[in-house]
Write a protein that holds these residues in place. Structure first.
Motif, short mmCIF file in Angstrom:
data_model
loop_
_atom_site.label_atom_id
_atom_site.label_comp_id
_atom_site.label_asym_id
_atom_site.label_seq_id
_atom_site.Cartn_x
_atom_site.Cartn_y
_atom_site.Cartn_z
N LEU A 87 -44.79 51.67 104.35
CA LEU A 87 -45.57 50.44 104.09
C LEU A 87 -44.75 49.29 104.69
N SER A 88 -45.31 48.64 105.68
CA SER A 88 -44.50 47.68 106.45
C SER A 88 -45.37 46.62 107.13
N PRO A 89 -44.85 45.39 107.26
CA PRO A 89 -45.62 44.35 107.93
C PRO A 89 -45.88 44.69 109.40
N GLY A 113 -40.19 49.47 101.52
CA GLY A 113 -39.03 48.72 101.98
C GLY A 113 -38.62 47.65 100.98
N HIS A 114 -37.38 47.17 101.17
CA HIS A 114 -36.90 46.01 100.42
C HIS A 114 -35.95 45.22 101.30
N TYR A 115 -35.48 44.07 100.80
CA TYR A 115 -34.60 43.21 101.59
C TYR A 115 -35.31 42.90 102.93
N SER A 132 -49.75 48.38 106.99
CA SER A 132 -49.58 47.10 106.29
C SER A 132 -50.83 46.85 105.44
N ILE A 133 -50.64 46.12 104.33
CA ILE A 133 -51.85 45.76 103.57
C ILE A 133 -52.31 44.36 103.93
N GLY A 134 -51.57 43.67 104.81
CA GLY A 134 -52.06 42.34 105.21
C GLY A 134 -50.93 41.43 105.68
N TYR A 136 -48.98 38.67 105.11
CA TYR A 136 -48.34 37.66 104.26
C TYR A 136 -46.98 38.23 103.89
N VAL A 137 -46.09 37.39 103.40
CA VAL A 137 -44.72 37.85 103.14
C VAL A 137 -44.59 38.31 101.69
N LEU A 138 -44.05 39.51 101.50
CA LEU A 138 -43.87 40.05 100.14
C LEU A 138 -42.39 40.36 99.91
N GLY A 140 -41.40 43.29 98.59
CA GLY A 140 -41.14 44.73 98.72
C GLY A 140 -42.42 45.47 99.06
N PRO A 144 -47.84 47.15 98.03
CA PRO A 144 -48.65 47.80 99.08
C PRO A 144 -48.84 49.30 98.84
C1 LIG Z 1 -46.14 39.07 107.80
C2 LIG Z 1 -44.68 39.35 107.62
C3 LIG Z 1 -43.80 39.12 108.69
C4 LIG Z 1 -42.45 39.36 108.52
C5 LIG Z 1 -41.95 39.86 107.30
C6 LIG Z 1 -42.85 40.09 106.25
C7 LIG Z 1 -42.37 40.61 104.94
O1 LIG Z 1 -43.05 40.48 103.96
N1 LIG Z 1 -41.18 41.22 104.91
C8 LIG Z 1 -40.65 41.75 103.67
C9 LIG Z 1 -41.16 43.15 103.39
N2 LIG Z 1 -42.60 43.11 103.43
C10 LIG Z 1 -43.39 44.19 103.25
O2 LIG Z 1 -42.97 45.29 102.97
C11 LIG Z 1 -44.86 43.95 103.46
C12 LIG Z 1 -45.35 42.66 103.64
C13 LIG Z 1 -46.73 42.47 103.83
C14 LIG Z 1 -47.64 43.51 103.86
C15 LIG Z 1 -47.13 44.80 103.67
N3 LIG Z 1 -47.78 45.99 103.64
O3 LIG Z 1 -46.86 46.95 103.43
C16 LIG Z 1 -45.65 46.42 103.33
C17 LIG Z 1 -45.77 45.05 103.47
C18 LIG Z 1 -40.57 44.15 104.39
C19 LIG Z 1 -39.31 44.65 103.80
C20 LIG Z 1 -39.35 44.32 102.34
C21 LIG Z 1 -40.64 43.60 102.06
C22 LIG Z 1 -44.20 39.83 106.40
#
Ligand SMILES: Cc1cccc(C(=O)NCC2(NC(=O)c3cccc4nocc34)CCCC2)c1
Length: 228
Positions: A87-89, A113-115, A132-134, A136-138, A140, A144
């Motif tokens: 699960l990743s951006p 993921g984290h950090y 990715s679920i979308g 925006y910044v999360l 972890g 997702p």
């Molecule tokens: C647009 C954007 C650009 C750059 C960083 C990030 C961001 O949010 N980076 C932080 C992390 N985000 C996600 O894991 C995450 C975020 C969103 C949707 C997701 N769908 O699945 C996992 C998702 C990645 C490592 C730890 C959390 C978001």
């Protein structure tokens, strides 16, 4: 269907996944969800799971060894390597078409993921697909992962109570839902559209289709382009 989730926060899953429809599906053994704590596989004496990024810069990166060993602990006794989703951006944004595709799998491994994320060599070595679920910044990948589990699980046969099964046929026709009403007939001076009390099912069906189209055109015209 079996989900193995590689995460630093397994308790988040224990809390959410024992509730409601997913919880009942687990009791019925239709769905199995295992949250594996990556930290348990750290060989570091302080159970470290992250480290400074090569090349400098802020933030920390999840180290590859604990993730890889947690992954091995799942696959070592399996005849086939299950699909691994990170699960990743960076992933393709999840949609219902992908959810339907994933619901055909027997076993999925989800990596959260984290950090600042995971070491790239983990993605190269074990990840089959990034989702990715979308945009925006999360903090972890756990939420997702729960979104994916929820959306995929409801398509697994017998997970939804039979009266809800209709939801998978007509429910997602690529349009937004029509307005829903229930009792009382009048609320805050607002009444229910009379068509819905007419008992005229063909007309009601037509009204609902019209409302779905109208609403989709107004709120999500992009969905109209995607329809087959
Ligand atoms: C647009 C954007 C650009 C750059 C960083 C990030 C961001 O949010 N980076 C932080 C992390 N985000 C996600 O894991 C995450 C975020 C969103 C949707 C997701 N769908 O699945 C996992 C998702 C990645 C490592 C730890 C959390 C978001």
């Amino acid at each position: 269907m079996r989900f193995d989730v590689l995460t630093l926060f397994p308790d988040i899953f224990h809390a959410v996944m024992k509730e409601s429809i997913i919880g009942r599906a687990q009791e019925k053994n239709i769905i199995e969800i295992n949250a594996i704590n990556i930290r348990d596989f750290s060989k570091d004496k302080h159970k470290k799971v992250d480290d400074y990024p090569y090349g400098g810069g802020g933030g920390m990166v999840m180290t590859p060894q604990p993730i890889y060993d947690a992954y091995l602990s799942i696959v070592k006794d399996l005849p086939h390597k299950p699909k691994v989703i990170y699960l990743s951006p960076q992933g393709k944004v999840l949609n219902q078409k992908k959810v339907v595709e994933l619901s055909k799998e027997k076993h999925l491994i989800l990596l959260c993921g984290h950090y600042e994320g995971v070491d790239e060599r983990i993605i190269e070595e074990i990840v089959d697909e990034e989702i990715s679920i979308g945009d925006y910044v999360l903090t972890g990948g756990e939420i997702p992962a729960m979104v994916l589990i929820d959306s995929v699980s409801r398509l697994v046969p017998d997970v939804l109570p039979s009266e809800d099964a209709y939801k998978n046929e007509s429910h997602y026709n690529g349009l937004l839902e029509y307005p829903q009403y229930t009792r009382p007939y009048e609320f805050m001076g607002r009444k229910v559209p009379d068509i819905l009390l007419s008992g005229h099912h063909a007309k009601i069906e037509e009204w609902r289709k019209e409302q779905s189209l109208k609403r989709t055109l107004e709120k999500r015209p992009d969905l109209l382009k995607k329809r087959d």
